[in-house]
Structures are given as structure tokens and as C-alpha cells.
Design an enzyme around this catalytic site. Structure first.
Site, mmCIF file in Angstrom:
data_model
loop_
_atom_site.group_PDB
_atom_site.id
_atom_site.type_symbol
_atom_site.label_atom_id
_atom_site.label_comp_id
_atom_site.label_asym_id
_atom_site.label_seq_id
_atom_site.Cartn_x
_atom_site.Cartn_y
_atom_site.Cartn_z
ATOM 1 N N GLU A 145 0.840 -1.201 0.000
ATOM 2 C CA GLU A 145 0.000 0.000 0.000
ATOM 3 C C GLU A 145 0.872 1.247 0.000
ATOM 4 O OE1 GLU A 145 -2.835 -0.057 3.188
ATOM 5 O OE2 GLU A 145 -3.798 -1.902 2.512
ATOM 6 N N HIS A 184 -8.359 1.078 1.755
ATOM 7 C CA HIS A 184 -8.116 1.010 3.199
ATOM 8 C C HIS A 184 -9.041 1.972 3.947
ATOM 9 C CE1 HIS A 184 -4.817 -0.379 6.179
ATOM 10 N NE2 HIS A 184 -5.957 -0.192 6.815
#
Length: 530
Positions: free
Chosen positions: A263, A281
Site C-alpha cells: 500500500e 483502506h
């Protein structure tokens, strides 16, 4: 002089005002955390640093933080903070472990609905002016079997919501007892059974060495055909490439992911597949959750900077400054004893008793018990702290008790931890010598005297000749140097143990060679945060 705090990520104005109202000088610069060079330049001015996930508190930042006393993370995850470096620097790291639990659980349920009814694809199609009603045939959640991996704080909320949707719930969690499962309304199963029976699977565990790739390529092959996978916990729990293959082949009907192994995720094997829902997220991204954790971290940091009170700290116990002077070595010992139990136990723990003997029985036993339980549970959840550990243990049905007694035996004081599972009972005891160093003094009722080191190796065997030679030979041949070697036995020819303090971690390959020697009943590498 008033303490000074830097807020380097986006916190609510209400949270910032808490600092001001309590007489703390605060600089609110919500974009500063992304500017590493600028943060490095100014961090030395501050006593406290309040962050979310954007600010990366590296060892380099900490080295320049000459006045820093506390880091407060508004949220639970502290992957962006170098906690060992903070500890070495004497900086307390706090988080807010329960502020966004409901929000994250609700997102998992929302993702389950989204993938079951293909809502994102149907929405995009309708926005495009199409009317493809027959294309988006979904499935009901009612009556389906949901497999929950991790039945802690967030997982238990998901279970409650799923039962409200009339789903059948099964759960896998190493710390989940049968009694706690019954209270939650789910059925406790092993991982392979969960994979084989579940029509939906959702993850609610942290990323650790034990959980990394818990849904591997091999595990995916065991899944019930047509299953749908939801991950709103941590990236790295699932082999994303293998899952993408199973989705393309139709063996897995769908997936909904909020977290990814890398990420920010700008590309991923799961992207652009028609039966996959993805979000960036967003698990904790609600107005209520963001406000809750911001207010909590501001209060916690203010309490510490103004009064010395410590709460929800990941690297220090919740004790007063006066208590810490005396209790420091005993708190470290308590954590080591709990860690030993946690690393030695693979099955659900039903009960733990902590015995305090001698002068240690007069100390802050809540803090000591918290240290034992935190050490025990960090084997499977590194985000546990001394405040949250007893709460999590209670949620999982683990009975935590303590006993005190006046001094017995040769030691002025000692702590003994006894753990009970459905299959066995295990105990370990330790004391603190005059040099302030914790020692293990008894394991399984066998007396020893072992210094605690970062890397250790524990073995059990029947008492006979050749054990020392085998350990020395195998470790030596594999470049593992022994710093300290302790042996003990119940009596001649009966059960015996060895506890070695070694200079580096003992790899699974070396453990396998020791086990293959045929002289040991069990061999287990251990690691302690010294």
C-alpha cells in the site's frame, strides 16, 4: 515551560483544542508528516507527536527527536512507528486500540453485501445508461455459513452482526475457548474445517509471522467452491496472486478487499477482475471513528505530558513514575514469563494463574498481570498492549487469576505463571536478581537458573547421555553460537529440559535437524524483547 506537541497528520479541530484547553502548546500542521525532511528538521522542538498513518516515525526521525517523550497514534495500527527505536530513545508510543472497532466491523459487513450482490459493478453499469438486470444475479447472506478468522474485538462485532443477518457463523482463533464461542453464538473450528465449510470468509487478525499468508495457495485449494473472501484486516494475510487465479477460474466466486500486501496499492493481481470489490483502506474511515480516536489520543497524550499517567502504551506499562522505579525489572520479568507461555502454546488457553511470592506481592499487581497477559498474547497479536491485553483475554474467554503469598523458599520474591488448556497445564517461574536482570528459575516444575536473552532455544527430552553433545554439534555446524546453556531434570532418568541463550535466531531448518536427531521430545525457538 508548557509541553509542546506537534500534530503532523489530520486530526479534528476538537482534538487539537483539547491540547490547548489543558495548557499544552500545539502546532497543527496536518501536511507535515508527508514531508520527511521538514519533519526531521523540526521534530527536536517537541515533547509530543500526534499522528495518524501518513507520518512515518523512523529511527532517523527519532534520533533527531531530542525532546520527544510521547508519540500518540490516533488509531490501532502502528506500522508507521519504529517502536524498538522509540523504546531505545525512551519515547512512549500510545495508540487507541478500540476507537474504530465498530467502523471496521461495519465495513467488513458492507463489503460482504457488496460482493454478494455485485453492487459496485451494477452501479457502474446503471450509471453508464445500461439496464443489465439479468447480468447481476447475486446471492443472499441469510442461511450462509460465514467463517470468521480472528474472534477478538472486531471479529466478535462482525459475528454479532452476521448472526443478526441470520448467517451461520464458525470461527477460528487460537485463543478462542469453547465457552467464549458459545457466548458469541458461533462454533469454534480448526482452520482447515473453516476453509472447507465457509461460503463467506472474513479476516480479523493482525499481520504476524503466524498469520502472514494464512490463506496461502495451498489453503485456497481447500476452499469450498463458490466461496467469497472479505479482507478488511491487514494486507499480506492472503496470497493475492493465487486468489486472483482462483477467481478467474471460478473456484472462488468473489472477493472484497480493503487492504493489500503493498500500500498504497496502485496495481494488484485482484484489480480489474469483474467479481472483486476493492476500497482504499477505508476500514476506519468514518466521521465517528476518526473523531473518537483523535479525541482519545489527545486526552492520553495530555495526561502523560501533564501528570505522567500512561494509558494504552505499546512499549511501557500503565504505572506511576514512583512505581516504575521499583517495578521496572519485575514488569520485564512478567512480560518474559507471559511471552514464554504464549510462544509455547498452540492450542486455546482456558485459564492463567499468576502467583506472586514475597515482596513482589506488595507491588502493583494489575500492571504485573497486564504485563504477563500482554507478553502471552503478543505471540499472536503484536498490537496488544498492557491495557488492552486483559480485555482481549476476557473477550476470548480466558480466565485470568492471581494468587499472593508470603515469602517461601530461597528467593526473596518470585513470579510463577501457570497456564491451562483443554489438553495440558504448563508453568514457568522467574525472579529478579540483585543485578536487576530477570531469570527463569523453574519450567514444568524443574528448577533451573537461566538468563533471559533475545534469542533462546527450549528443548525437552528423556534424561540420558548425549543431549548436550547433540545440541552443541547441530548448532555449531549451523553457525549458531551459544551464549548461555542451562539444563534441568526432575530426577535421574526422567523428564529433562534445556534452555539455551543463543546469539542469533534458530531457523526452522536447524530446529528440524535437532528434531530429526531422535533424542528430543520437543524443540522450540523462542524470542524475547529484552
Amino acid at each position: 515551560m508548557a509541553p509542546k506537541v506537534l500534530v503532523s497528520d489530520k486530526l479534528s479541530e476538537t482534538a487539537v483544542q483539547i491540547f490547548r484547553d489543558r495548557g499544552i502548546e500545539v502546532d497543527f500542521e496536518p501536511g507535515l508528516g508527508k514531508d520527511k525532511d521538514r519533519l526531521l528538521e523540526v521534530i527536536g522542538q517537541y515533547d509530543g507527536l500526534a499522528i495518524r498513518s501518513a507520518t512515518k516515525v523512523t529511527d532517523k526521525i527519532l534520533a533527531a527527536a531530542d525532546n520527544l517523550k510521547v508519540i500518540g497514534r490516533a488509531g490501532i495500527g502502528v506500522d508507521n512507528v519504529d517502536i524498538p527505536a522509540a523504546s531505545q530513545k525512551g519515547v512512549i508510543v500510545m495508540n487507541t486500540p478500540f476507537g474504530n472497532s465498530i467502523t471496521t466491523a461495519e465495513h467488513a459487513i458492507a463489503m460482504m453485501f457488496a460482493v454478494a450482490r455485485q453492487i459496485p459493478e451494477a452501479s457502474a453499469s446503471t450509471h453508464a445508461g445500461k439496464w443489465e438486470k439479468s447480468k447481476f444475479m447475486g446471492v443472499e447472506l441469510t442461511g450462509k455459513t460465514l467463517g470468521v478468522i480472528g474472534a477478538g474485538n472486531i471479529g466478535s462485532i462482525v459475528i454479532a452482526r452476521a448472526l443478526g443477518l441470520r448467517m451461520k457463523v464458525i470461527a477460528y482463533d487460537p485463543f478462542l475457548s469453547e465457552e467464549r464461542a458459545a457466548e458469541l453464538g458461533c462454533r469454534k473450528v480448526e482452520l482447515d474445517e473453516l476453509y472447507a465449510q465457509s461460503e463467506f470468509i472474513t479476516f480479523h487478525v493482525p499481520l504476524t509471522d503466524k498469520t502472514r499468508n494464512i490463506m496461502s495457495r495451498e489453503a485456497i485449494a481447500k476452499l469450498k467452491p463458490g466461496v467469497r473472501i472479505v479482507n478488511c484486516a491487514r494486507g499480506g494475510l492472503v496470497d493475492e496472486a493465487a486468489l486472483a487465479e482462483a477467481l478467474k477460474e471460478g473456484r472462488v466466486a468473489g472477493a472484497a478487499f480493503d487492504v493489500f500486501a503493498e500500500e498504497p496499492a496502485t496495481e494488484n493481481p485482484l484489480f480489474n477482475l469483474p467479481n472483486v470489490v476493492v476500497t482504499p483502506h477505508l476500514g476506519a474511515a468514518t466521521t465517528e471513528a476518526q473523531e473518537n480516536v483523535a479525541l482519545q489520543v489527545a486526552e492520553q497524550m495530555s495526561d502523560y505530558l501533564l501528570t505522567g499517567a500512561v494509558s494504552n502504551a505499546l512499549n511501557t506499562p500503565s504505572v506511576t513514575a514512583e512505581e516504575a522505579k521499583v517495578m521496572g525489572p519485575w514488569l520485564k520479568l512478567a512480560e518474559h514469563l507471559g511471552s514464554f507461555i504464549g510462544q509455547m502454546t498452540d492450542e486455546p488457553i482456558e485459564a492463567v494463574n499468576v502467583l506472586y511470592d514475597g515482596m513482589v506481592a506488595e507491588m502493583n499487581l494489575n500492571a504485573l498481570n497486564g504485563a504477563v497477559v500482554a507478553g502471552m498474547m503478543r505471540a499472536s497479536n503484536p498490537e496488544v498492549n498492557m491495557v488492552s491485553a486483559p480485555i482481549i483475554a476476557k473477550e476470548r474467554g480466558i480466565d485470568i487469576s492471581r494468587t499472593t503469598q508470603e515469602q517461601t523458599g530461597v528467593f526473596e520474591a518470585y513470579i510463577k505463571v501457570t497456564m491451562k488448556t483443554a489438553q495440558r497445564q504448563r508453568s514457568v517461574a522467574g525472579t529478579v536478581f540483585s543485578d536487576g536482570k530477570p531469570r527463569f528459575i523453574q519450567i514444568k516444575g524443574i528448577n533451573i537458573d537461566a538468563e533471559v536473552g533475545e534469542h533462546m532455544l527450549y528443548s525437552t527430552n528423556e534424561d540420558r547421555a548425549g543431549i548436550i553433545g547433540t545440541l552443541g554439534r547441530v548448532l555449531g555446524e549451523n553457525g549458531v553460537n551459544i551464549a548461555n546453556f542451562t539444563l534441568g531434570r526432575a530426577e535421574k532418568g526422567s523428564d529433562a529440559i534445556a534452555l539455551l541463550y543463543v546469539d542469533e535466531a534458530v531457523t526452522p531448518d536447524v530446529v528440524g535437524k535437532l528434531q530429526d536427531s531422535g533424542v528430543f521430545n520437543a524443540v522450540r525457538p523462542l524470542r524475547f524483547h529484552t
